[in-house]
Scaffold this active site. Structure first.
Site, short mmCIF file in Angstrom:
data_model
loop_
_atom_site.label_atom_id
_atom_site.label_comp_id
_atom_site.label_asym_id
_atom_site.label_seq_id
_atom_site.Cartn_x
_atom_site.Cartn_y
_atom_site.Cartn_z
CB ILE A 1 6.68 -43.20 51.81
CG1 ILE A 1 8.06 -43.92 51.69
CG2 ILE A 1 5.81 -44.40 51.72
CD1 ILE A 1 8.63 -44.90 52.69
CG ASP A 2 0.64 -39.71 49.29
OD1 ASP A 2 0.83 -39.16 50.23
OD2 ASP A 2 0.12 -40.14 48.20
CG ASP B 1 0.17 -35.61 50.63
OD1 ASP B 1 0.96 -36.26 50.53
OD2 ASP B 1 -0.18 -34.64 51.31
CG ASP C 1 4.75 -37.91 50.15
OD1 ASP C 1 5.70 -38.49 50.94
OD2 ASP C 1 3.38 -37.94 50.47
CB THR D 1 3.58 -42.82 56.01
OG1 THR D 1 4.09 -41.94 55.00
CG2 THR D 1 4.66 -43.45 56.67
CD GLU E 1 5.00 -36.22 54.13
OE1 GLU E 1 5.18 -37.24 52.94
OE2 GLU E 1 4.23 -36.27 54.85
C1 LIP Z 1 -0.94 -38.79 53.69
C2 LIP Z 1 -2.27 -38.60 52.32
C3 LIP Z 1 -3.42 -39.13 52.91
C4 LIP Z 1 -3.82 -37.90 53.58
C5 LIP Z 1 -3.28 -37.83 54.66
C6 LIP Z 1 -1.59 -37.72 54.20
P1 LIP Z 1 1.58 -39.42 53.79
O1 LIP Z 1 0.15 -38.64 53.19
O2 LIP Z 1 -1.66 -39.01 51.26
O3 LIP Z 1 -4.13 -38.96 51.50
O4 LIP Z 1 -5.41 -38.17 53.74
O5 LIP Z 1 -3.49 -36.60 55.50
O6 LIP Z 1 -1.20 -36.38 53.89
O7 LIP Z 1 1.64 -38.70 55.23
O8 LIP Z 1 1.06 -40.52 53.85
O9 LIP Z 1 2.58 -38.91 52.89
#
Ligand code: LIP
Length: 295
Positions: free
Chosen positions: A94-95, A234, A92, A97, A74
């Site tokens: 940190i998914d 993601d 990713d 964030t 990412e």
């Molecule tokens: C997030 C996702 C979340 C999605 C957001 C974003 P991040 O990822 O996991 O479910 O709705 O658009 O992409 O930015 O926390 O890595």
């Protein structure tokens, strides 16, 4: 050294698990701030120094151990280098964030490995709850490496339509335009009473992390997850876990039975004994979508 054409999937899985724990230590020791956080596009699209530090640690370790495989992450994504068919780590750091900066305990590291754009190994680790989900294509999906998913195993109840479904949705960070309109109108229609033309679903949940939403559908605690706007990093890891737990992934838009890893719109449905009701639920869900999703 692993040959690009003959990856050792079990070794890759174990290495990804070890990296997930290392990433978890960085995440658990971090002190992110809710204000003053770097934003990419707007105040809902965040990146912190920790996202970058975790990705840096992961990509450096992977390049050292697996120099023959590509890396698609990412925080280092370059739109001129899209995902290819080559064996690729799809990461990713940190998914979730937004959860991470607020201390809401649903952020994770999501480590996928795809071959021919097919999700093949997946490791998702939430360091706040010390929950590890992992899977290798063809070898089943596991919670904390010992409990086979779905959690209820053969006692899992068959799917029984949208009225009985608990559904994960996300607001995402795009808050205007066609996709926003489609999402909000669809949420309304799904939630609305039958008398008013809605599906009267049981309820919605937003864990704030695509990977953790997929793992919750994989373990059977959620029935569906609909998403438009997130990226391959993601969903890659969670996709393997979902599929190995008997769930299915289709496109987030109607009639897309063969979704693309980098298609940015997805509908995940949990497993069901003998797959009863899975396809019917997909079609029922698609019939309530109130417009196009364009990515
Ligand atoms: C997030 C996702 C979340 C999605 C957001 C974003 P991040 O990822 O996991 O479910 O709705 O658009 O992409 O930015 O926390 O890595």
């Amino acid at each position: 050294m692993d040959h690009p054409k003959d990856p050792n999937l079990n070794e890759i899985h174990d290495f990804l698990v070890s990296l997930a724990f290392k990433a978890g230590d960085i995440i658990n020791n971090a002190l992110p701030e809710t204000n003053d956080t770097g934003s990419k596009k707007n105040s809902a699209d965040l990146v912190t120094e920790y996202d970058r530090a975790v990705e840096d640690m992961i990509s450096t370790s992977l390049k050292e151990k697996y120099p023959n495989y590509d890396f698609h992450g990412e925080e280092t994504y370059d739109q001129n280098r899209p995902l290819t068919d080559a064996p690729t780590f799809v990461v990713d750091p940190i998914d979730g964030t937004v959860n991470f900066v607020h201390g809401f305990p649903f952020a994770c590291v999501s480590l996928g490995f795809a071959i021919g754009k097919i999700p093949t190994v997946g490791v998702v680790y939430n360091p706040s709850t010390k929950t590890l989900y992992s899977a290798i294509k063809g070898q089943g999906a596991y919670l904390n490496r010992e409990t086979r998913l779905p959690l209820k195993g053969s006692n899992m109840e068959p799917l029984a339509g949208l009225t009985n479904a608990l559904i994960a949705i996300e607001w995402g960070s795009d808050r205007s335009g066609i996709n926003w309109e489609t999402k909000v109108r669809t949420f309304e229609k799904l939630g609305q009473s039958k008398e008013n033309g809605g599906a009267m679903v049981r309820s919605f949940r937003s864990l704030g992390s695509a990977a953790l939403n997929l793992c919750a559908v994989a373990d059977g605690t959620l029935d569906l997850y609909w998403e438009g706007g997130c990226w391959a990093w993601d969903v890659c890891a969670g996709w393997v876990i979902l599929a190995e737990a008997g769930g299915i992934m289709v496109d987030g838009s109607p009639a897309g039975w063969e979704p693309r890893l980098d298609g940015r719109k997805y509908l995940a449905v949990r497993g069901s004994p003998n797959r009863v009701g899975q396809k019917e639920l997909v079609e029922e869900f698609w019939s309530y979508i109130q417009g196009p999703l364009e990515y």
